[in-house]
Design an enzyme around this catalytic site. Sequence first.
Site, PDB file in Angstrom:
ATOM      1  CG  ASP A 135      11.497  24.197  -3.160  1.00  0.00           C
ATOM      2  OD1 ASP A 135      10.456  23.427  -3.579  1.00  0.00           O
ATOM      3  OD2 ASP A 135      11.252  25.532  -3.219  1.00  0.00           O
ATOM      4  CE1 TYR A 195      12.742  31.968   3.794  1.00  0.00           C
ATOM      5  CE2 TYR A 195      12.043  29.807   3.799  1.00  0.00           C
ATOM      6  CZ  TYR A 195      12.033  30.841   3.260  1.00  0.00           C
ATOM      7  OH  TYR A 195      11.530  31.041   1.962  1.00  0.00           O
ATOM      8  CB  CYS A 251      13.214  26.076   2.944  1.00  0.00           C
ATOM      9  SG  CYS A 251      14.512  27.175   3.869  1.00  0.00           S
ATOM     10  CG  HIS A 274      -3.963  -4.234  12.062  1.00  0.00           C
ATOM     11  ND1 HIS A 274      -2.617  -4.872  11.541  1.00  0.00           N
ATOM     12  CD2 HIS A 274      -3.564  -3.007  11.813  1.00  0.00           C
ATOM     13  CE1 HIS A 274      -1.747  -4.090  11.104  1.00  0.00           C
ATOM     14  NE2 HIS A 274      -2.259  -2.854  11.456  1.00  0.00           N
ATOM     15  CE  LYS A 297      -0.083  -0.147   5.072  1.00  0.00           C
ATOM     16  NZ  LYS A 297      -1.011  -0.431   6.159  1.00  0.00           N
ATOM     17  NE  ARG A 318      -2.927  -7.891   7.833  1.00  0.00           N
ATOM     18  CZ  ARG A 318      -3.187  -8.293   8.705  1.00  0.00           C
ATOM     19  NH1 ARG A 318      -3.896  -9.652   8.797  1.00  0.00           N
ATOM     20  NH2 ARG A 318      -3.387  -7.636   9.741  1.00  0.00           N
ATOM     21  NE  ARG A 378      -6.559   0.541  11.465  1.00  0.00           N
ATOM     22  CZ  ARG A 378      -5.433   0.423  11.178  1.00  0.00           C
ATOM     23  NH1 ARG A 378      -4.321   1.425  11.375  1.00  0.00           N
ATOM     24  NH2 ARG A 378      -5.075  -0.583  10.476  1.00  0.00           N
TER      25      ARG A 378
HETATM   26  C1  LIG Z   1      -0.132  -1.400   6.838  1.00  0.00           C
HETATM   27  C2  LIG Z   1      -0.697  -2.810   7.195  1.00  0.00           C
HETATM   28  C3  LIG Z   1       0.035  -3.963   7.524  1.00  0.00           C
HETATM   29  C4  LIG Z   1       1.476  -3.746   7.542  1.00  0.00           C
HETATM   30  O1  LIG Z   1       1.944  -3.342   8.612  1.00  0.00           O
HETATM   31  P1  LIG Z   1       3.600  -2.927   9.190  1.00  0.00           P
HETATM   32  O2  LIG Z   1       3.546  -2.801  10.282  1.00  0.00           O
HETATM   33  O3  LIG Z   1       3.863  -2.302   8.076  1.00  0.00           O
HETATM   34  O4  LIG Z   1       4.048  -4.420   8.729  1.00  0.00           O
HETATM   35  C5  LIG Z   1      -0.656  -5.239   7.986  1.00  0.00           C
HETATM   36  N1  LIG Z   1      -1.947  -5.148   8.113  1.00  0.00           N
HETATM   37  C6  LIG Z   1      -2.816  -4.019   7.972  1.00  0.00           C
HETATM   38  C7  LIG Z   1      -4.189  -3.864   8.124  1.00  0.00           C
HETATM   39  C8  LIG Z   1      -2.285  -2.734   7.685  1.00  0.00           C
HETATM   40  O5  LIG Z   1      -3.030  -1.927   7.560  1.00  0.00           O
END
Ligand SMILES: *Cc1c(COP(=O)(O)O)cnc(C)c1O
Length: 388
Positions: free
Chosen positions: A321, A272, A319, A170, A40, A226, A138
Site C-alpha cells: 500500500d 522492507y 510495499c 493483427h 478493452k 484499430r 495467436r
Molecule cells: C489490443 C489490440 C489492439 C490495439 O493495440 P494497440 O497496440 O494498443 O494499438 C488492436 N487489435 C487487437 C486485436 C488487439 O488485441
Amino acid sequence: MSIDLTGATARAEIDLDAIRDNVAELDRRSGAAAVMAVVKADAYGHGLVPSAQAALAGGASYLGVAQLAEALTAREAGITAPLLTWLFPPGADLVTPLRADIELSAGAPWSLREIAAAAREHGRAAVVHLKVDTGLGRGGSWGEDWAEMVRLAAQYQAEGAITVQGIWSHFVWADAPTHPTVRHQQEVFVEACEQAERQGVRPVLRHLANSAATLTNPSAHFDMVRPGIAVYGLSPVPDLGTPADYGLREAMRLTARLVGVKDAPAGQGVSYGHQYTTSGPTRLGLIPLGYSDGIPRDATNVGPLQIGDLRTHIAGRVCMDQVVADLGPDSPAAVGDEVVLWGRGADGEPTAQDWAAATDTISYELVTRLGARVPRVYLRSETSSGTA
Ligand SMILES: *Cc1c(COP(=O)(O)O)cnc(C)c1O
C-alpha cells in the site's frame, strides 16, 4: 452517486479532452480509413464508458473490446456505436450480445458455427468479422481452417444467418515498421481477403493496423484502423517517437498525496529488507500507493516521482500500500503535498513510458494494471459531449 474523495490517498485524473483530441489526430493520420478505438481492459485502465464516449466525440466510428462483458457494459451505459468483441469460450451465450447489436469476431470454424446458431435463435443475421492469422501465431485461422471459415461464411451468409462485415488480422512487429514480417503479413492479409471474395464473401471493412501501424505504416490502414494505446496518448513506438512527435498527449495523470514527512539520520535503511539506505541526514516522504494499486514491485528503488521541484525515484522496496521517497535534507515538502507518479511528458512530468523504461515493461502494462481502488477523476472542458 459520487464518492467522497477527501479520504482517497491517490487519484488518476483522466483527461477526456486528450482522449477526444488523440482520436481526432489518429483519424486525421489514417486518411480515408475509419477509426475503431480499442477500449478493452477498462479502456486501458482509463475507464470504459467515459473513455469510449470521448473517443466517439473525437471521431471514432467503431469501438473494440476483447470480452463480451465489456461490450455489454458499454451497451448498458447507453453507447450505441458499432462495437466489436473478439474473445469468448465455446458455449458462451451469444444471443444476448446479438440482441444488443454487438458485432462478433469469429477466429475459428467452431466460433463461426456458434455465432450462426445464436443468430438463428435470435432470428436476425449476426454481424461478423472473420479473423485470419497472417503470422502472429495467436488468434485467428490460417491454412485449411481459413478455407473452412470462408466456406462456412459463404454458406451462412446465403442462409441469412450472418453478414460478414469485416476481415481482420493483427501484427507481430508493428512496432518495428521495417521488420520483414510486416510487409509479409500485409500480403498474406490481402490474399486471404481475395480468397474470401472469390467465394462471394466481401466485407466492407478490412482492418489490420494497431496504434503502431496507424502511426508509422499508412500501407496497412486498409478500411479501418484499430488503435488502442495511442488513444490514451502513449507512444506505441517509444524508440521511434514520443507522444508529442505524433500529435498525442497522455490522458492519465496518476498522483498521490504525501501522508508522512519525517527526518531520518544518515545510514538509515528504508522499507522492507532495507533495500535503500540514506546517504546522509535527510527527510523521508511516505506515499500511499503500492503494488496492490498496480505499482510494480520492480519499481523498487527506480520508479520515477515528481514532488514539487524534486525529480526523484522510489527509495526502497515497493510495499502493498505504500512507498517511500528520499526528499533530501532541505526539502520543503509537507504532508498533503502532491506526488506525481506519471503524467504529461510535455509538462516535464514523469510519464508512464518513463516508468516502463525503469521497470523493463511497456506503458500498456502500467496503465492497464492500475488498481480499482485508485479513483478515476474525469476532467473535460465544458464543450465536450458525453457524461461520465
Ligand atoms: C489490443 C489490440 C489492439 C490495439 O493495440 P494497440 O497496440 O494498443 O494499438 C488492436 N487489435 C487487437 C486485436 C488487439 O488485441
